[in-house]
Design a protein around this motif. Structure first.
Motif, PDB file in Angstrom:
ATOM      1  N   PHE A  18       0.823  -1.207   0.000  1.00 54.86           N
ATOM      2  CA  PHE A  18       0.000   0.000   0.000  1.00 54.86           C
ATOM      3  C   PHE A  18       0.859   1.260   0.000  1.00 54.86           C
ATOM      4  N   PHE A  19       1.948   1.245   0.731  1.00 54.60           N
ATOM      5  CA  PHE A  19       2.840   2.406   0.761  1.00 54.60           C
ATOM      6  C   PHE A  19       3.468   2.649  -0.607  1.00 54.60           C
ATOM      7  N   VAL A  20       3.892   1.580  -1.287  1.00 53.47           N
ATOM      8  CA  VAL A  20       4.471   1.710  -2.627  1.00 53.47           C
ATOM      9  C   VAL A  20       3.421   2.229  -3.611  1.00 53.47           C
ATOM     10  N   ALA A  21       2.190   1.740  -3.516  1.00 54.64           N
ATOM     11  CA  ALA A  21       1.122   2.223  -4.392  1.00 54.64           C
ATOM     12  C   ALA A  21       0.854   3.705  -4.135  1.00 54.64           C
ATOM     13  N   PHE A  22       0.900   4.124  -2.889  1.00 61.97           N
ATOM     14  CA  PHE A  22       0.704   5.538  -2.564  1.00 61.97           C
ATOM     15  C   PHE A  22       1.826   6.395  -3.144  1.00 61.97           C
ATOM     16  N   SER A  25       1.389   6.727  -6.899  1.00 58.11           N
ATOM     17  CA  SER A  25       0.299   7.628  -7.272  1.00 58.11           C
ATOM     18  C   SER A  25       0.662   9.087  -7.021  1.00 58.11           C
ATOM     19  N   VAL A  26       1.428   9.370  -5.985  1.00 60.33           N
ATOM     20  CA  VAL A  26       1.864  10.745  -5.737  1.00 60.33           C
ATOM     21  C   VAL A  26       2.827  11.193  -6.821  1.00 60.33           C
ATOM     22  N   TYR A  31      -2.695  13.292  -6.969  1.00 51.66           N
ATOM     23  CA  TYR A  31      -3.253  14.184  -5.965  1.00 51.66           C
ATOM     24  C   TYR A  31      -3.017  15.658  -6.283  1.00 51.66           C
ATOM     25  N   GLU A  32      -2.568  15.974  -7.481  1.00 52.20           N
ATOM     26  CA  GLU A  32      -2.335  17.357  -7.859  1.00 52.20           C
ATOM     27  C   GLU A  32      -3.548  17.890  -8.605  1.00 52.20           C
TER      28      GLU A  32
END
Length: 63
Positions: A18-22, A25-26, A31-32
């Motif tokens: 989950f951390f790698v996926a986050f 995505s950033v 999220y921009e």
């Protein structure tokens, strides 16, 4: 006792995924959003106008 080690290992692996996926995505700009925050307060309290087709007689209280 060995079940705890297995569950702990699996939970750490899932957390890392989950951390790698986050992070991915950033970095891809998920999220921009520079447009929506600037106009959010303009569209927050829109009034919904309901039209009814019922014809009610208007009573004039001054007569």
């Amino acid at each position: 006792m060995s079940v705890i080690y297995v569950l702990l290992t699996i939970s750490i692996i899932v957390a890392i995924l989950f951390f790698v996926a986050f992070i991915i995505s950033v970095k891809n700009g998920q999220y921009e959003d520079s447009y929506t925050p600037s106009v959010r307060m303009l569209f927050e309290d829109e009034l919904v106008v309901k039209t009814t087709k019922e014809k009610t007689p208007k009573i004039n209280p001054t007569k």
